[in-house]
Scaffold this active site. Structure first.
Site, short mmCIF file in Angstrom:
data_model
loop_
_atom_site.label_atom_id
_atom_site.label_comp_id
_atom_site.label_asym_id
_atom_site.label_seq_id
_atom_site.Cartn_x
_atom_site.Cartn_y
_atom_site.Cartn_z
CE LYS A 1 -13.40 2.17 7.19
NZ LYS A 1 -14.10 1.14 7.85
CE1 TYR B 1 -11.48 1.68 4.12
CE2 TYR B 1 -9.94 3.51 4.64
CZ TYR B 1 -10.68 2.39 4.98
OH TYR B 1 -10.29 1.53 5.91
#
Ligand SMILES: NC(=O)c1ccc[n+]([C@@H]2O[C@H](COP(=O)([O-])OP(=O)(O)OC[C@H]3O[C@@H](n4cnc5c(N)ncnc54)[C@H](O)[C@@H]3O)[C@@H](O)[C@H]2O)c1
Length: 266
Positions: free
Chosen positions: A166, A162
């Site tokens: 990002k 994640y």
């Protein structure tokens, strides 16, 4: 608008806010359970239709479409659907994201890693690419907003894929801003801190269990770390998107704007 089917999600709040500002919105979500993307974690077509109905209930204009952001043919079709419904495409919000696949790095399988990178980063690339082509053809500029996270600027325990996706989204934002500025298209990222959406609730449950805390104890500790003293609301991110879409932000591009109550300052 991608990944906007789930009730209480950032996508729904952004749709409602932009519709209130006069935008006509193609509300999309994956609308089918797939590998690593189970039905209870993803937005169904019924849920997308409910967001469309809520927008209509407030006097706004919206239409629904299924879109798996990893599928280039579906992305092209969604851009076509936006043009067909509303006569053009001026704003893209890359909101679809997977943040519930939490596990230690040394246990993470390649297919779970690829699911996260595929949705959070490749999906934003594909949507930006085809939306930008349409915006360039229209010749009136446009806005691309990538919903990143504070995990785009700092590491996040048991969320390596994640955080990597990002962080990558900021690289995509800055590079796209360089290439698309000449066409009057601005590209910015919004870096929100924790919001207790359905995705956020999964993270809370995981982290509370990991620390031997109740969810209330975990959230109280989180609030103590946030200078403004509360966790984020979906509306905070929606307000930032409304600002970035407005004329007030016409000279801002390539930014990764924190909306975190002071939790992230870089
Ligand atoms: N909730 C938070 O704490 C928080 C904080 C910062 C950033 N974000 C980001 O905000 C965005 C929205 O998250 P949320 O908290 O509202 O969660 P959410 O689960 O409500 O929204 C994520 C959406 O992405 C959709 N999605 C998943 N795979 C998809 C695919 N292949 N194609 C299209 N859509 C797909 C899901 O169906 C879901 O509707 C995400 O990008 C998330 O990373 C969330």
């Amino acid at each position: 608008m991608t990944g906007a089917g789930r009730e209480g999600g950032l996508g729904e709040a952004i749709c409602l806010r932009l519709a209130a500002e006069g935008a006509a919105i193609l509300v999309t979500d994956i609308a089918a359970a797939k590998e690593n993307l189970p039905a209870d974690r993803t937005g169904s077509m019924d849920e997308v239709e409910r967001v469309v109905a809520r927008i209509a209930g407030h006097g706004g204009r919206a239409a629904a479409a299924a879109l798996d952001v990893r599928d280039e043919a579906q992305v092209i079709a969604a851009v076509g659907a936006a043009v067909k419904h509303f006569g053009g495409l001026d704003i893209v919000i890359n909101n679809a994201g997977v943040g519930y696949l939490m596990e230690p790095l040394i246990e993470m399988s390649i297919d779970r890693w690829q699911t996260v990178l595929g949705v959070n980063l490749t999906g934003a690339f594909l949507c930006s690419k085809h939306a930008a082509r349409q915006m360039i053809a229209q010749g009136r500029g446009g806005r691309i907003i990538n919903i990143a996270s504070v995990a785009a600027k700092s590491g996040s325990l048991h969320l390596a894929a994640y955080a990597a996706s990002k962080h990558g989204l900021i690289g995509l934002t800055r590079s796209a801003a360089l290439e698309l500025g000449t066409h009057g298209i601005t590209v910015n990222a919004v870096c929100s801190n924790h919001v207790t959406t359905q995705l956020g609730s999964v993270q809370n449950a995981y982290r509370a269990k990991q620390r031997g805390q109740t969810i209330d104890e975990y959230l109280a500790e989180m609030r103590r770390r946030i200078p403004l003293g509360r966790v984020g609301l979906a509306e905070d991110t929606a307000k930032a998107c409304a600002f970035l879409c407005s004329n007030e932000a016409s000279y801002m591009t390539g930014e990764a704007m924190n909306v975190s109550g002071g939790q992230e300052v870089h």
